[in-house]
Design a protein around this motif. Structure first.
Motif, PDB file in Angstrom:
ATOM      1  N   THR A 510       0.832  -1.204   0.000  1.00  0.00           N
ATOM      2  CA  THR A 510       0.000   0.000   0.000  1.00  0.00           C
ATOM      3  C   THR A 510       0.862   1.248   0.000  1.00  0.00           C
ATOM      4  N   ALA A 589      -3.936   1.098  -4.143  1.00  0.00           N
ATOM      5  CA  ALA A 589      -3.446   1.173  -2.764  1.00  0.00           C
ATOM      6  C   ALA A 589      -4.612   1.103  -1.779  1.00  0.00           C
ATOM      7  N   LEU A 592      -6.157  -2.398  -1.692  1.00  0.00           N
ATOM      8  CA  LEU A 592      -5.322  -3.332  -0.941  1.00  0.00           C
ATOM      9  C   LEU A 592      -5.450  -3.091   0.554  1.00  0.00           C
ATOM     10  N   ARG A 593      -5.468  -1.812   0.938  1.00  0.00           N
ATOM     11  CA  ARG A 593      -5.554  -1.505   2.359  1.00  0.00           C
ATOM     12  C   ARG A 593      -6.871  -2.015   2.922  1.00  0.00           C
TER      13      ARG A 593
END
Lengths: 603, 280
Positions: A510, A589, A592-593
């Protein structure tokens, strides 16, 4: 995680010792940590050697307002004044709106809407600074010229407005994080006492979140101080402007000025050679700038990490009807503050989409540029992607290693010191990276302008954004996991390889994507190390001698010809392409987080 | 494989290239010369030459980078000054003129229409020193003067300073509210066009066809091709490609191309004069 139980035979006295495994882990970790220090040392070495290479009259540099190289007068006070004024304007405009928006986002909106809007604000924070520069020269400068009735509009005020727009999302995003960290049970306890929402926020939430919100301001200040390209074309770059009276001060706001960064981004670092008083004085300005940014960054970082003491309850009795009305009024004000960043994002997207409509035609992405402002931007896209990918490949192992080392090995005191250094590296003005890279790679090492030099000078932008989330993730590793692994006889190196690395890599990824989104939009370093006016091939023919084209520098060049409709259309189109690329990286990002935040490790 | 390698080495030696394998010819400097150089580079690129054009730091920046060994050819719109030779005594500057250009004192069209069509050298000096602050002082409209001067290192600025001050050193820029700095020619033109009452130095080629801007005559002399060729126009200037020592290899090819008929025709579209037009 399952482990095979196996009985270990007694070790015979003459048996060969077991081969040492995972020793390379330590080498990797220390290499990563050293890379962070190496950047700072290289930068300080470059500036320090420059200063040592000639005589610097520090008293004159800090107290004289006149800058006249031909007359051997090197006074930086007017530039320091210019930087200070521009940053004050930016903060005065951005902080009230940013804080108000953060409170509204955190305390007034329902969860789903808050998450969507929070992501939008983070997208704003990732918009490349060159896009704000484009907005500055095309929209803000004429706006200032009109409202202040001054010719042109080149001014400290125009620069301050551009920076305010640029740093507001950062202030909102960091402030929201600190507000969200206040436990809900504190709010619930206050509500149960009959307080209105406004009173709950003022008495309970804000006292606990205040250090983080102050940190947001300081981090925004550090970013504003270090920005060069966004304000380069709107500040006027006039030396020696230092008002003597209050009236003159007010007048100076709407008149051309100069800042430390715009002086360093101008031609003089190239003109000054690499030694002598002239170059030394410019390096002195660089040290002053680095010091200011480092102080703001360190101060902000320390504020963010300090735990707030429990806020003292100071509820006051007031008329029942008045309390409710006041609560509604304050709620309306804060939601209005939240509307501003939203409108800002919407307005920016509308402007980019309408003026940059070329970006929605496939041919714009897949054809080469023709002439100065015609054709598409395929080569620039390829160049930007090449720089970003190379930078990521270099930064990922270094940042990951540094982050794990910080998280696992160092004592609490050492961690704070190294974390601070990492944050300072992350806050370094990129104009200094460009200048240092120009001297180190293009001159001392004999490289020409090259894509590799460009990628390397972007690495310091990305490494801290990989290292810090990794470190935070590792330090959140539960003691049970650590103790279980060690109880199984794993060496420390094996523990890192088998437990820490798998646990930490989602946060690393991330951070990497966020860092690359920022690196993709950097202009100043590439102007000095990687890009040229003409002649960069679509596919580089070499490594250290082959320049490349890039979207940010393309936009910067085009924005200087904003009187030409074709150049303007091309600039907006390129800006839209760059924003889309950045948005893709940021969306990855965020996705994914969100995915890994939900993952649970079992002990 | 080894045969190809040897052939490659032989070719490299024959060309006398000093740069490493994969490296190209590097040119940098003046934003006045850069468009012509870029056109030539585009033509030669089609023939396989690897060349890049940058514009860092203007003419003096190009000379500085050439002296530091960072580029192969400096693009310059000013001659090599004694100060340049003194600053870099080990460099054998060889300047090859490829054409000529005129710097004009540029005003906005409304100011010219209202009466400011000619300026004397004293008036130009007073404008750029901030002593004349309103166009009405020069017979023009009642409108504030706003000066855009070139940043340090620009050949244009040096030509203007030479015209105003001769061999004397130019004073530092004025500490007045109506003064700002600009960089390359494109930025200069943009700022001049968007600022009422603006005045600044700019290559006349960049003003052709721009309705909002006008070139004033200087002491009654217009920036016409005849006046530039004869030297009557006081702010004419040669355009140079400068090398360290006599040009060799790709640098020589590049310079020879620009000196040839094919190269010379590239100057006129940018508003410059070819060598033939100035009688050289």
């Amino acid at each position: 995680m399952t482990l095979t139980q196996e009985k270990r035979p007694a070790v015979e006295p003459d048996a060969d010792p077991r081969p040492r495994r995972s020793v390379w882990v330590w080498g990797w970790l220390f290499t990563g940590a050293f890379s962070v220090l190496a950047v700072l040392l290289a930068l300080l070495g470059y500036l320090g050697e420059g200063v040592a290479g000639g005589h610097v009259d520090w008293v004159e540099l800090l107290t004289e307002s006149s800058w006249n190289p031909a007359g051997s007068v090197f006074g930086g006070l007017a530039m320091i004044y210019g930087s200070a004024v521009v940053c004050v304007i930016a903060l005065v405009l951005a902080v009230p709106v940013g804080w108000g928006a953060a409170v509204a986002l955190s305390e007034y909106l329902p969860g789903r809407a808050a998450r969507a809007l929070r992501m939008s604000v983070e997208l704003l924070a990732a918009v490349p600074s060159i896009v704000y520069g484009l907005i500055g020269i095309l929209l803000v400068r004429p706006f200032v010229g009109a409202i202040a009735d001054v010719p042109g509009g080149d001014s400290l005020l125009a620069a301050g407005i551009v920076l305010a727009v640029m740093i507001m999302p950062t202030i909102v995003a960091v402030s929201v994080d600190s507000l969200a960290a206040v436990p809900d049970r504190d709010r619930e306890a206050a509500f149960s006492l009959g307080l209105t929402r406004r009173e709950v926020i003022r008495s309970v939430v804000l006292p606990k979140a205040r250090p983080g919100m102050r940190a947001a301001v300081l981090l925004g200040l550090a970013r504003a101080l270090g920005e060069a390209i966004a304000v380069f074309l709107v500040v006027g770059r006039a030396d020696g402007r230092l008002p003597g009276t209050f009236d003159q001060l007010l007048n100076s706001l709407v008149r051309p000025g100069q800042t430390l960064t715009t002086k360093l981004a101008g031609p003089e670092p190239v003109l000054a050679g690499t030694s002598g008083t002239y170059f030394a004085s410019l390096c002195g300005l660089g040290l002053v700038l680095l010091t200011l940014v480092a102080v703001a960054t360190v101060w902000g970082n320390r504020g963010a990490s300090r735990t707030a003491g429990a806020g003292r309850f100071r509820g006051r009795q007031s008329a029942g009807l008045g309390r409710v009305q006041l609560d509604r009024f304050v709620a309306a004000v804060r939601l209005t503050a939240l509307a501003l960043p939203g409108l800002l994002l919407l307005g920016m997207l509308v402007v980019l989409a309408t003026r940059g409509s070329a970006a929605f035609q496939p041919s714009f992405w897949f054809t080469s540029a023709t002439g100065a402002a015609g054709g598409g931007v395929r080569d620039q896209i390829l160049g930007t992607l090449l720089l970003v990918v190379t930078c990521g490949l270099i930064a990922l192992p270094l940042g990951f290693g540094a982050g794990i080392l910080l998280g696992v090995h160092a004592s609490a005191r050492t961690v704070r010191v190294l974390q601070t250094l990492t944050v300072v590296v992350g806050g370094t003005p990129t104009i200094l990276l460009g200048l240092a890279g120009f001297v180190i790679f293009c001159s001392a090492m004999g490289w020409g302008r090259s894509w590799l030099a460009g990628a390397i000078v972007l690495v310091p932008v990305v490494v801290p954004m990989v290292a810090l989330p990794t470190c935070a993730r590792v330090r959140s590793l539960s003691p049970e996991m650590t103790e279980s692994a060690l109880a199984l006889g794993l060496t420390r190196a094996q523990f890192i390889r088998s437990v820490v690395v798998p646990y930490a890599w989602p946060a690393t990824l991330t951070g990497l994507l966020l860092g690359l989104a920022r690196a993709a939009g950097e202009t100043a370093p590439l102007l000095f190390t990687a890009t040229v006016f003409f002649g960069a091939p679509a596919f580089p023919g070499g490594i250290v001698e082959s320049p490349v084209q890039a979207l940010p520098t393309h936009i910067f060049t085009l924005s200087q010809d904003s009187g030409d409709p074709q150049a303007v259309a091309q600039a907006w189109g390129s800006a839209m392409v760059l924003v889309l690329i950045t948005a893709v990286l940021l969306s990855l990002a965020v996705a994914l987080r969100n995915r890994f935040e939900g993952e649970r490790w079992t002990t | 494989m080894s045969g190809a390698l040897l052939a490659g080495l032989a070719t490299a030696c024959a060309d006398g290239q000093s740069s490493a394998a994969g490296g190209g010819l590097r040119a940098s400097g003046s934003t006045t010369v850069a468009p012509v150089a870029a056109d030539a580079a585009e033509a030669l690129k089609a023939q396989g030459m690897n060349i890049t054009i940058a514009t860092q730091g203007g003419s003096a920046g190009g000379i500085s980078q050439l002296a530091a060994g960072q580029i192969d050819i400096a693009l310059s719109s000013k001659p090599i000054a004694d100060a340049d030779r003194t600053a870099h005594p080990k460099v054998d500057f060889v300047a090859t003129q490829i054409g000529s250009d005129a710097v004009g004192v540029i005003v906005t069209q409304p100011v010219a229409d209202a009466g400011v069509k000619n300026l004397t050298v004293d008036q130009v000096r007073d404008l750029f020193e901030g002593k004349i602050t309103n166009w009405s002082q020069l017979g023009g409209p009642k409108l504030g003067v706003f000066v855009y001067d070139k940043e340090p290192g620009r050949g244009t600025r040096e030509v203007l300073d030479k015209y105003i001050y001769g061999d004397e050193k130019a004073p530092p820029p004025p500490d007045t509210d109506n003064f700002a700095i600009v960089g390359g020619n494109l930025e200069t033109r943009n700022k001049l066009e968007s600022t009422p009452g603006a005045v600044g130095p700019l290559s006349t080629g960049f003003v052709e066809g721009r309705e909002k801007l006008a070139v004033v005559t200087l002491d009654g002399i217009a920036a016409s091709p005849e006046n530039i060729a004869s030297g009557k126009y006081p702010m004419n200037r040669p355009l140079y490609l400068i090398t360290n020592g006599e040009p060799t290899g790709d640098a020589k090819k590049f310079i020879d191309y620009l000196l040839s008929d094919k190269g010379q025709v590239l100057l006129e579209p940018h508003g410059y004069l070819s060598l033939e037009q100035i009688g050289k």
